[in-house]
Motif scaffolding. Structure first.
Motif, PDB file in Angstrom:
ATOM      1  N   UNK A 136      23.462  41.812  31.029  1.00 41.29           N
ATOM      2  CA  UNK A 136      22.332  41.437  30.177  1.00 41.29           C
ATOM      3  C   UNK A 136      21.158  40.980  31.027  1.00 41.29           C
ATOM      4  N   UNK A 137      21.435  40.188  32.052  1.00 40.02           N
ATOM      5  CA  UNK A 137      20.385  39.706  32.946  1.00 40.02           C
ATOM      6  C   UNK A 137      19.795  40.856  33.744  1.00 40.02           C
ATOM      7  N   UNK A 138      20.641  41.738  34.251  1.00 38.59           N
ATOM      8  CA  UNK A 138      20.156  42.883  35.017  1.00 38.59           C
ATOM      9  C   UNK A 138      19.222  43.743  34.177  1.00 38.59           C
ATOM     10  N   UNK A 139      19.621  44.038  32.946  1.00 44.25           N
ATOM     11  CA  UNK A 139      18.790  44.878  32.062  1.00 44.25           C
ATOM     12  C   UNK A 139      17.462  44.208  31.749  1.00 44.25           C
ATOM     13  N   UNK A 140      17.487  42.906  31.531  1.00 44.58           N
ATOM     14  CA  UNK A 140      16.247  42.197  31.206  1.00 44.58           C
ATOM     15  C   UNK A 140      15.277  42.218  32.384  1.00 44.58           C
ATOM     16  N   UNK A 141      15.783  41.975  33.577  1.00 41.14           N
ATOM     17  CA  UNK A 141      14.908  41.994  34.757  1.00 41.14           C
ATOM     18  C   UNK A 141      14.279  43.366  34.935  1.00 41.14           C
ATOM     19  N   UNK A 142      15.080  44.415  34.785  1.00 37.74           N
ATOM     20  CA  UNK A 142      14.580  45.773  35.007  1.00 37.74           C
ATOM     21  C   UNK A 142      13.627  46.230  33.912  1.00 37.74           C
ATOM     22  N   UNK A 143      13.593  45.507  32.795  1.00 37.83           N
ATOM     23  CA  UNK A 143      12.635  45.824  31.729  1.00 37.83           C
ATOM     24  C   UNK A 143      11.271  45.218  32.007  1.00 37.83           C
ATOM     25  N   UNK A 144      11.199  44.338  33.003  1.00 40.46           N
ATOM     26  CA  UNK A 144       9.957  43.619  33.264  1.00 40.46           C
ATOM     27  C   UNK A 144       9.161  44.185  34.422  1.00 40.46           C
ATOM     28  N   UNK A 145       7.853  44.054  34.325  1.00 41.49           N
ATOM     29  CA  UNK A 145       6.921  44.378  35.415  1.00 41.49           C
ATOM     30  C   UNK A 145       7.100  45.814  35.908  1.00 41.49           C
ATOM     31  N   UNK A 146       6.835  46.015  37.196  1.00 38.60           N
ATOM     32  CA  UNK A 146       7.010  47.311  37.839  1.00 38.60           C
ATOM     33  C   UNK A 146       7.967  47.132  39.009  1.00 38.60           C
ATOM     34  N   UNK A 147       8.454  48.239  39.547  1.00 36.56           N
ATOM     35  CA  UNK A 147       9.385  48.148  40.673  1.00 36.56           C
ATOM     36  C   UNK A 147       8.759  47.410  41.847  1.00 36.56           C
ATOM     37  N   UNK A 148       7.481  47.663  42.102  1.00 41.35           N
ATOM     38  CA  UNK A 148       6.812  47.006  43.226  1.00 41.35           C
ATOM     39  C   UNK A 148       6.754  45.486  43.035  1.00 41.35           C
ATOM     40  N   UNK A 149       6.449  45.062  41.815  1.00 43.01           N
ATOM     41  CA  UNK A 149       6.374  43.621  41.550  1.00 43.01           C
ATOM     42  C   UNK A 149       7.763  43.004  41.614  1.00 43.01           C
ATOM     43  N   UNK A 150       8.773  43.681  41.065  1.00 36.29           N
ATOM     44  CA  UNK A 150      10.133  43.141  41.117  1.00 36.29           C
ATOM     45  C   UNK A 150      10.619  42.993  42.559  1.00 36.29           C
ATOM     46  N   UNK A 151      10.131  43.838  43.452  1.00 31.70           N
ATOM     47  CA  UNK A 151      10.514  43.734  44.861  1.00 31.70           C
ATOM     48  C   UNK A 151       9.924  42.489  45.523  1.00 31.70           C
ATOM     49  N   UNK A 152       8.830  41.979  44.977  1.00 30.41           N
ATOM     50  CA  UNK A 152       8.168  40.806  45.542  1.00 30.41           C
ATOM     51  C   UNK A 152       8.499  39.522  44.781  1.00 30.41           C
ATOM     52  N   UNK A 153       8.562  39.614  43.470  1.00 29.91           N
ATOM     53  CA  UNK A 153       8.722  38.427  42.625  1.00 29.91           C
ATOM     54  C   UNK A 153      10.073  37.756  42.865  1.00 29.91           C
ATOM     55  N   UNK A 154      10.080  36.439  42.857  1.00 26.52           N
ATOM     56  CA  UNK A 154      11.306  35.677  43.071  1.00 26.52           C
ATOM     57  C   UNK A 154      11.842  35.112  41.766  1.00 26.52           C
ATOM     58  N   UNK A 155      13.113  34.724  41.780  1.00 27.45           N
ATOM     59  CA  UNK A 155      13.725  34.170  40.575  1.00 27.45           C
ATOM     60  C   UNK A 155      13.063  32.857  40.166  1.00 27.45           C
ATOM     61  N   UNK A 156      12.792  31.992  41.144  1.00 28.96           N
ATOM     62  CA  UNK A 156      12.127  30.739  40.825  1.00 28.96           C
ATOM     63  C   UNK A 156      10.722  30.957  40.301  1.00 28.96           C
ATOM     64  N   UNK A 157      10.010  31.894  40.913  1.00 28.06           N
ATOM     65  CA  UNK A 157       8.657  32.201  40.471  1.00 28.06           C
ATOM     66  C   UNK A 157       8.609  32.779  39.081  1.00 28.06           C
ATOM     67  N   UNK A 158       9.651  33.533  38.710  1.00 26.60           N
ATOM     68  CA  UNK A 158       9.703  34.110  37.369  1.00 26.60           C
ATOM     69  C   UNK A 158       9.676  33.016  36.314  1.00 26.60           C
ATOM     70  N   UNK A 159      10.360  31.919  36.570  1.00 23.00           N
ATOM     71  CA  UNK A 159      10.374  30.796  35.630  1.00 23.00           C
ATOM     72  C   UNK A 159       9.018  30.114  35.535  1.00 23.00           C
ATOM     73  N   UNK A 160       8.226  30.213  36.621  1.00 24.68           N
ATOM     74  CA  UNK A 160       6.982  29.469  36.703  1.00 24.68           C
ATOM     75  C   UNK A 160       5.755  30.267  36.286  1.00 24.68           C
ATOM     76  N   UNK A 161       5.925  31.555  35.960  1.00 24.70           N
ATOM     77  CA  UNK A 161       4.744  32.355  35.633  1.00 24.70           C
ATOM     78  C   UNK A 161       4.069  31.834  34.377  1.00 24.70           C
ATOM     79  N   UNK A 162       2.786  32.136  34.266  1.00 21.11           N
ATOM     80  CA  UNK A 162       1.988  31.617  33.166  1.00 21.11           C
ATOM     81  C   UNK A 162       1.644  32.727  32.173  1.00 21.11           C
ATOM     82  N   UNK A 163       1.149  32.326  31.019  1.00 23.65           N
ATOM     83  CA  UNK A 163       0.884  33.272  29.949  1.00 23.65           C
ATOM     84  C   UNK A 163      -0.117  34.344  30.363  1.00 23.65           C
ATOM     85  N   UNK A 164      -0.036  35.486  29.695  1.00 22.66           N
ATOM     86  CA  UNK A 164      -1.021  36.553  29.910  1.00 22.66           C
ATOM     87  C   UNK A 164      -2.021  36.626  28.755  1.00 22.66           C
TER      88      UNK A 164
END
Length: 339
Positions: free
Chosen positions: A91-119
């Motif tokens: 479930x976690x794997x599928x949710x992560x892969x549904x987000x952003x783009x491959x390039x962003x997922x390669x850079x984004x961290x787990x801790x940072x994901x929790x800290x992102x702000x609204x769009x």
């Protein structure tokens, strides 16, 4: 972009020391969100503390209680494709892969994901009032263009939504956030980490100044047999959710023994209602029961000029995703739909 100082640290204690409890000092890791916030003058920093060299938080380890610990500096991509996560927490794997783009997922961290702000559009437009960016200035979205905005948990001060996909799954999995700060270590249940807007929409979460997320713990139960993540959006890639649903079931002898349902794209934080989950316990996985649970989950939902459609969309998404969770194979490309 405003001028700021920059320093690298090699361990968490150095990071805490450099932050010095000052809100004007910021952590940077993958930088996929904070760089934008700085460039658009939404966030100001006197100092950026680069924690990428901190090696102790860049791994996935097994815990003695049967759970898993996700390092805060482990990237979203490495987490999603880790064999342990794919097998035990799909479930976690599928949710992560549904987000952003491959390039962003390669850079984004787990801790940072929790800290992102609204769009929210108005949050990013510094020429418009926004209580989240400038407390007391007003919420432009309430009377403005609010198609992507909240239908649950909002207040008269803010109707922004939290954008993460990963966090919706973490909410459904009842994760725990591990934190270190000047006063030592502490742990927060994931449900308590993010905040609803209330009178202080400028405060996104309960992390204190000077604290650092070190890791995220997942419990033993990963719902690997019956799970689904459904993301409904305006286009099929690199787009934030209008509504997303993370669902996990434990089923025995045709009866639901454990149910988890979390929503994204509808509130200021990943949205769960344990009453809806408790309702499904010891019941058969039928459309009637899924519909009743969806009604409970969406209790109190309120729409605005352009986003009222999200209430019915969310209800249908919950029901659909519950059926998808009964047959995870239905989520594979080319598979026959569950409904």
């Amino acid at each position: 972009m405003n001028n700021f100082s920059y320093t690298k640290v090699s361990n968490v204690q150095e990071a805490i020391s450099e932050l010095d409890g000052d809100i004007r000092n910021k952590i940077v890791a993958g930088g996929t969100n904070i760089n934008d916030l700085l460039k658009y003058f939404i966030t100001k920093a006197d100092k950026l503390v680069d924690i990428n060299p901190v090696s102790e938080n860049n791994s996935i380890i097994r815990l003695d209680n049967g759970g898993i610990r996700l390092g805060a500096l482990h990237t979203n991509a490495d987490t999603a494709y880790d064999p342990i996560i794919e097998e035990r927490y799909p479930l976690l794997s599928r949710a992560i892969l549904a987000g952003a783009s491959a390039q962003i997922r390669n850079m984004a961290t787990n801790g940072g994901n929790l800290m992102q702000r609204t769009r929210c559009y108005y949050f990013y437009d510094i020429n418009t009032p926004c209580n989240k960016r400038d407390p007391g200035s007003g919420c432009s979205a309430i009377q403005g263009y609010n198609r992507i905005h909240a239908i649950l948990g909002q207040s008269e001060n803010c109707i922004a939504v939290f954008p993460s996909d990963m966090c919706v799954a973490l909410a459904a999995l009842s994760a725990t956030v591990n934190i270190m700060g000047p006063n030592g270590e502490r742990n927060l249940a994931f449900a308590e980490f993010h905040r609803l807007p209330g009178d202080t929409p400028n405060i996104d979460n309960n992390l204190k100044h000077g604290e650092v997320i070190t890791s995220i713990d997942l419990p033993r139960q990963g719902f690997e047999k019956n799970y689904s993540y459904l993301k409904l959006r305006d286009r099929s890639s690199y787009s934030f959710a209008l509504v997303s649903v993370a669902t996990g079931f434990e089923i025995e002898n045709g009866s639901i023994k454990e149910a988890r349902i979390a929503l994204g794209g509808v509130a200021h934080k990943p949205w769960r209602n344990t009453e809806a989950e408790d309702f499904l316990k010891d019941k058969e996985p039928t459309r009637e029961n899924f519909t009743a649970a969806a009604t409970i989950l969406l209790e109190g939902a309120k729409g605005y000029q352009q986003n009222a459609f999200k209430i019915e969309l969310a209800k249908r998404a919950i029901i659909r995703n519950c059926f998808m969770a009964l047959n995870p194979e239905s989520q594979r490309p080319g598979a026959k739909p569950s409904l």
